[in-house]
Structure formats: C-alpha cells, structure tokens
Design a protein around this motif. Sequence first.
Motif, mmCIF file in Angstrom:
data_model
loop_
_atom_site.group_PDB
_atom_site.id
_atom_site.type_symbol
_atom_site.label_atom_id
_atom_site.label_comp_id
_atom_site.label_asym_id
_atom_site.label_seq_id
_atom_site.Cartn_x
_atom_site.Cartn_y
_atom_site.Cartn_z
ATOM 1 N N ASN A 338 6.345 -10.723 5.863
ATOM 2 C CA ASN A 338 4.963 -11.271 5.519
ATOM 3 C C ASN A 338 3.706 -11.374 6.598
ATOM 4 N N GLU A 339 3.582 -10.045 6.100
ATOM 5 C CA GLU A 339 1.914 -10.166 6.829
ATOM 6 C C GLU A 339 1.317 -11.040 6.891
ATOM 7 N N THR A 340 0.171 -11.422 7.183
ATOM 8 C CA THR A 340 -1.193 -12.354 6.727
ATOM 9 C C THR A 340 -1.560 -11.639 5.934
ATOM 10 N N CYS A 341 -2.324 -10.346 6.653
ATOM 11 C CA CYS A 341 -3.036 -9.657 5.331
ATOM 12 C C CYS A 341 -2.318 -9.155 4.398
ATOM 13 N N ALA A 342 -1.081 -9.407 4.158
ATOM 14 C CA ALA A 342 -0.529 -9.602 2.811
ATOM 15 C C ALA A 342 -1.147 -10.583 2.331
ATOM 16 N N ALA A 343 -0.748 -11.912 2.138
ATOM 17 C CA ALA A 343 -1.236 -12.985 1.789
ATOM 18 C C ALA A 343 -2.267 -13.226 1.651
ATOM 19 N N ILE A 344 -3.511 -12.294 2.183
ATOM 20 C CA ILE A 344 -4.524 -12.167 2.003
ATOM 21 C C ILE A 344 -5.229 -11.346 0.726
ATOM 22 N N ALA A 345 -4.391 -11.111 0.747
ATOM 23 C CA ALA A 345 -4.213 -10.184 -1.102
ATOM 24 C C ALA A 345 -4.229 -10.435 -1.494
ATOM 25 N N ASN A 346 -2.701 -10.800 -1.819
ATOM 26 C CA ASN A 346 -2.320 -11.143 -2.469
ATOM 27 C C ASN A 346 -3.815 -12.224 -3.592
ATOM 28 N N VAL A 347 -3.693 -12.930 -2.544
ATOM 29 C CA VAL A 347 -4.597 -14.299 -2.950
ATOM 30 C C VAL A 347 -5.631 -13.813 -3.742
ATOM 31 N N TYR A 348 -6.564 -12.845 -2.936
ATOM 32 C CA TYR A 348 -7.361 -11.283 -3.571
ATOM 33 C C TYR A 348 -7.095 -11.181 -5.635
ATOM 34 N N TRP A 349 -5.909 -11.227 -5.501
ATOM 35 C CA TRP A 349 -5.092 -10.395 -6.406
ATOM 36 C C TRP A 349 -5.124 -11.310 -7.543
ATOM 37 N N ASN A 350 -4.410 -12.798 -6.949
ATOM 38 C CA ASN A 350 -4.345 -13.801 -8.329
ATOM 39 C C ASN A 350 -5.706 -13.752 -8.578
ATOM 40 N N ARG A 352 -8.243 -12.665 -9.501
ATOM 41 C CA ARG A 352 -8.802 -11.919 -10.470
ATOM 42 C C ARG A 352 -7.627 -12.215 -11.033
ATOM 43 N N MET A 353 -6.557 -11.743 -11.246
ATOM 44 C CA MET A 353 -5.637 -12.283 -12.121
ATOM 45 C C MET A 353 -6.121 -13.088 -13.152
ATOM 46 N N PHE A 354 -6.390 -15.107 -12.101
ATOM 47 C CA PHE A 354 -7.064 -15.888 -13.072
ATOM 48 C C PHE A 354 -8.447 -15.294 -13.894
ATOM 49 N N LEU A 355 -9.234 -14.583 -13.228
ATOM 50 C CA LEU A 355 -10.203 -14.187 -13.967
ATOM 51 C C LEU A 355 -9.901 -13.449 -15.458
ATOM 52 N N LEU A 356 -9.005 -12.581 -14.996
ATOM 53 C CA LEU A 356 -9.034 -11.944 -16.403
ATOM 54 C C LEU A 356 -8.163 -13.069 -17.302
ATOM 55 N N HIS A 357 -7.237 -13.578 -17.341
ATOM 56 C CA HIS A 357 -6.787 -14.580 -18.001
ATOM 57 C C HIS A 357 -7.006 -15.809 -18.098
ATOM 58 N N GLY A 358 -7.587 -16.880 -17.309
ATOM 59 C CA GLY A 358 -7.455 -17.796 -17.756
ATOM 60 C C GLY A 358 -6.223 -19.137 -17.169
ATOM 61 N N ASP A 359 -5.316 -18.661 -16.985
ATOM 62 C CA ASP A 359 -4.059 -19.394 -17.205
ATOM 63 C C ASP A 359 -4.440 -19.508 -15.977
ATOM 64 N N SER A 360 -3.819 -21.125 -15.547
ATOM 65 C CA SER A 360 -3.240 -21.510 -13.879
ATOM 66 C C SER A 360 -1.707 -21.067 -13.609
ATOM 67 N N LYS A 361 -1.532 -20.237 -13.931
ATOM 68 C CA LYS A 361 -0.572 -20.073 -13.185
ATOM 69 C C LYS A 361 -0.713 -19.493 -11.885
ATOM 70 N N TYR A 362 -1.636 -18.123 -11.793
ATOM 71 C CA TYR A 362 -2.083 -17.424 -11.337
ATOM 72 C C TYR A 362 -2.831 -18.242 -9.695
#
Length: 668
Positions: A338-350, A352-362
């Motif tokens: 669970n590297e801290t940078c991986a959690a940060i990367a996951n925030v960046y990615w999620n 952007r997924m929201f901005l693409l799809h507009g779903d709250s699950k991201y």
Amino acid sequence: MKKTIFLLLLSSVAAFAQNADYPIQVVPFTKVKLNDNFWLPRIKTNHTVTIPASFQRCEETGRVKNFEMAAAKSGKFCTVFPFDDTDIYKTIEGASFSLSLYPDKALDDYIDSLIVKIKNAQEPDGYLYTARTINPSEPHLWAGKERWEKERELSHELYNSGHLYEAAAAHYQATGKRNLLDIALKNADLVCSVFGHDKKHVAPGHQVIEMGLVKLYRITNKKEYLETAKYFIEERGHFKGYDPNSKDPWKSGSYWQDHKPVVEQFEAVGHAVRAGYLYAAMADVAALTGDTQFITAIDSIWNNVVTKKIYVQGGVGAIGDGERFGDNYELPNRTAYNETCAAIANVYWNHRMFLLHGDSKYIDILEKSLYNGLISGVGMDGNSFFYTNAMEIKNGMPHRHMEASRSGWFPCSCCPTNVSRLIPSIPGYMYAQKDNNVFINLFANSTTTLALNKKSVEIVQRNNYPWEGKLVFEVTPKSPTDFNVLIRIPGWAENKAMPSSLYVFESASPNKVSISINKKPVTFKVENGYALLNKTWKKGDVIEVNLPMEVRRVVANPQVKDDIGKVALQRGPLVYCAEWVDNNGSASNFILPVGTVFSSEFRKDLLNGVTILKSEATAVVIDASGQSVSTVEKPITLIPYYAWAHRGKGEMTIWFPEKITNLDLISR
Ligand code: FUB
Ligand code: ZN
C-alpha cells in the motif's frame, strides 16, 4: 499540394476532435474556499511544515546540489536515485498550489531561485537529467551510457520530465510566470522530436510523462504534446524482449504494464504507482481524443481493482516485491504494501474516471482512499510519512518492507513529496460541473461561486464531516434561476461498503438518506449515485441532507483468504482500527462477535479531534505462566485508521476475527 495540406488537416482533426474534453469539468481548487476543521488544518500544515521541510531536505540531501553540479558540469551525482530530481519538481508543484491559497513572497522567491538552478542544469537542446549531465562520461548506473538507452527499465529520464511538466503547469497557473514553463516546454519539444511512432520507440519505464504532456497541451494547445502522450501509451506491449509466459513481472513486462498493448489490458497489474499514472493518462488522452478503446480498457481495469485488488481502507499495490498489484483477491494483511504514492495515483485516476462517466462510484473510491489509506501516509505534524501503509502490526513487529512508525524522509522519497502536492489540491475534488448541473462530490465547510445557467451562484457548505452526517448547503444565485444540484449520496450511506462485492456490510441498515429543501422533506431521484435536485433556485434556499452515520460491520468476499471470518468497522467514510495504546498494549487479541454493539464518541482532545468507537469485546488472554489460554470480556477502543501511529510503536489491526477458529502458537 493544397490537397495534401487539406488531407493532413483533416487527419489531425479526425485524430483529435477539436475541443473534445471531459464531458464534466472540474471546479478548480482555487475556486473553493475551505473553512473546515478536517482539510484546512492539513492544507495549512502542508504549507507551513511539509513544503518547507521537503525543500530543506532537498537541500540537505544534495538534490539541489545535483542541479548545481549539472550546471557546472562537474562533480559526482550525490544522491541515491536518478529520479531524485523529481522531489524538487513535486515540491515546487505542491508549493505552487499552496501559493494560490497562501500568497507567500519568500516562498515564491525561493522557488524562483530553484528555477534558475534548474534552468542552468538544462542542456542546450532541452535535455534535463542531472544524473547524466553532471558527468556524461560516468552517468548514474541506472542511466546507461547514452541518453534514453535505459529508459524502458531504469533510467527514469522521462519520469523526471513528466514531473517537471506537472510542476511547470502548476507553477505557471499559480504565478502566471513562464520561467519554469519555458524550461518544461524546451524539454517537451526535445522529447517530442525524439520519440514517436516514426521516431525512436520506447514505453516509458515509469509513467507520468503522459499526464504531464497533457497538461502542457492544455496550456499551449500544441498538438505534438498530446500526440506524444498518446504515442507513449500506445507504445506499451510492443517490446519484443519479454517472455509472455513468465510469472516474473519483470520478465513478462507486466511490472511496467508493458506485457500487452494497453487496449488489450483488462486487469490491473504491475507496479501500482506506474499503473495508476498510466490509467489516469489513458482517461486524459481518451477525453481529449475520443479514443473509446482506451475507455473500454480502463473501465475493465477499474472493475478489476474494485472487485478484486483494493484493501478495505482504499490502499492498492498489495505486494512489496515489485511494489505491485497482486493476483485477484491477493490482499494479505501482514505484508500489505500500500504505497502512499499508489493511493495518490488512485485518487488521480478515479477523479478522471468520474469526469469521464459522471458516476459517483468513482468518487466513493476516491473518498475511501483519501480519508483512509492516503492521509495515513502523512503524520499530523506534516513532517513524518509512511511509504507503506500497514493493515496490521503484530507484536509491534512490522513485517519485511512494512513500517510501524512514520519517518521524516526516505532515501527514496517519492511519497512525502507526492503528499506535498496532493494535499493543497484537495478542494479541487469537491465540485464539478456539466452545463447546468453542479456535482457536489466531497463534503467540507466551504464556499464556492460558479456560473450556472449564466448566473453567478454561491454554494456554502456547513457540516461537521466526516464526524456527522448532517450536511447543509446554502444555495445563493445572484437572481432566481433553474439548474440541477447533484449531491453525491455515498455508497456507504446506502448499504454499499464498496461499488462491488469485494466488501459488503454484514447486515443492511434500515436507516435511509433524507433530504429537505427549506426544511420541507423532498423525495428525490438518485441518478448515477447523485441525488438530483432541480428547481428555480433563489437566494436563501437551503438544502439539508442527512446521511446515516451508524457503525457498520464490513466483511470481505470469502475469496480474500486473509479476511475470512473477520470483520472491519466503518463509520461514514472512515475505516477504523484498534491500536495498542488505547487497548492496554495489544490489538491483536480481540474477537468481535456478530452483535457487538459499538458506541461512538467525539474526542476533541485526541489526535486533533476524532470520533472513537467503543465496545465490550472478547479478548484472548494467556495466563502469567504462559501455560493456558482463556477469554475475558474487555473494553475495546477503535480510532480512525488514518490516525494510527501517532503515539508510539505497537500493535494495530483493522480486521478482527468474529470467532476463534485457530490459535497460531508457532509463528510470531
Ligand atoms: O520509481 C520512482 C518511484 O520510486 C516509484 O513511483 C515508487 O514506487 C518508488 O519505487
Ligand atoms: Zn512513493
């Protein structure tokens, strides 16, 4: 001739549909003014402690000296890793974000002085990489004799460039100054002239340049930057030297997400930071070019992560060896990386997924990560960090790779400097907009003003989140006007521990989310996870949302071997843990049978103010002679996971057995 030009134009238009972008637009962090007790103190501490400490460490460890030596073309690279330059870039990025919130002349001047050193270290054609420039005849061992020669595996030349671009974009946006931007553009022009489908080929060894190039493209509109970002993504999966049958991620290429073309990748594999940055960049490039194949791939990869590869506290990258994703359901607790940078990367990615799809699950995943496995990575002092984020510490002994206490700095210091840039940008995750729809994603006392239906509208949030579920939104348009307010209804408030079956609440709660407008209860439609509220809004309108804030028991999919028969506790977005210091020195001997009732209590004096959970639990005890084992009823206290390891070293656990199935007398 004319026809050729026309065809060329046409093909570039076809490749990148003009003005294409995310269907949903971010409300930038600079437009959201926080006045809350949860995030604002962290952002202030980041400004006053984390950023100065990071710069100081960049000076003390020789990272700054590397730039000075590169400018002088003499000396010996004096830090450990060829990517140490990026700690300066990331801290400049964080400081730039922070300058937008807290104008600070001394900091601004200091950054300018660093930028002069960076400029002096840049080679005339734009190349910037101190690990080679200091002494090109004896570059860093990971760098190879020639430029870019080891980029695929180890050199991090393009990783350094990517962080430079991200820093330059932030600095330009914060200050309007071009001094760092011009350095970045010169480097990007070099990179774009060297690499491409009909030029030199490489899949960057560590992604981030793709996102960085997109940021430069957004600033300059220069299509080469977007094309090269897309090229770097498309280049993955074409290297011939891997063994597709190898289980070794370095031999198969999966460590770098290079084992298959990205459009054929449907599972999250390999180094988790690299992966997160890749998937985030695929979303960016897909949004800007309309590439639907990228979207198909990241949609599947996202499903794979949330159904099989994420910890209950939002951490990703379970395996220490390779800092990578494990196999499906491979989520060990004792060795969780669970590297801290991986959690940060996951925030960046999620995001952007929201901005693409507009779903709250991201945003559910983003929130889970942000409030738990990400901020656990930084101590409340702003000056101590976890690189790995443990799921359990037994006998006070961290497993190999794992840490039981935070450190000020690491030889590989990617996480602290990544934290320094993430924290000030948090208000930017709160709101988004699509035409006349405003999305409210995160909750914190704050004020923002945006244009809806061509009118200026102020939204004020009043709440005590994440401790209480009552959320008040005052909506004040300049004059009455129609628009949609979409308030995220977190999955956890609707009996969903996760947007998947990886973790579920053990029993359903009858308590429901309620909403009133101007004190009158309203019925509301939930679309894509958002309560959709439409009316002609006028000054003085107040929305009140009540999210049920019970203590919930979370259980894992039985395919997660380590969690079988165990329960974790969650309240609101926060996942809890038991720490030795609140529990007479141990945390690993509790059993929490079904039906254990918890009470919650806000403790202002503890850990900067936290809601704790208390109950009577069963504890396994060994008698003084060490010859017999029995159980006793014992009080148990749980704290939010993010707050552990602030009061000395000892046991910590997130998962508790519901009954005794086995006593492990041999292993430590
Ligand atoms: O390789 C650069 C950074 O160092 C990675 O993102 C981290 O995982 C650490 O290995
Ligand atoms: Zn890191």
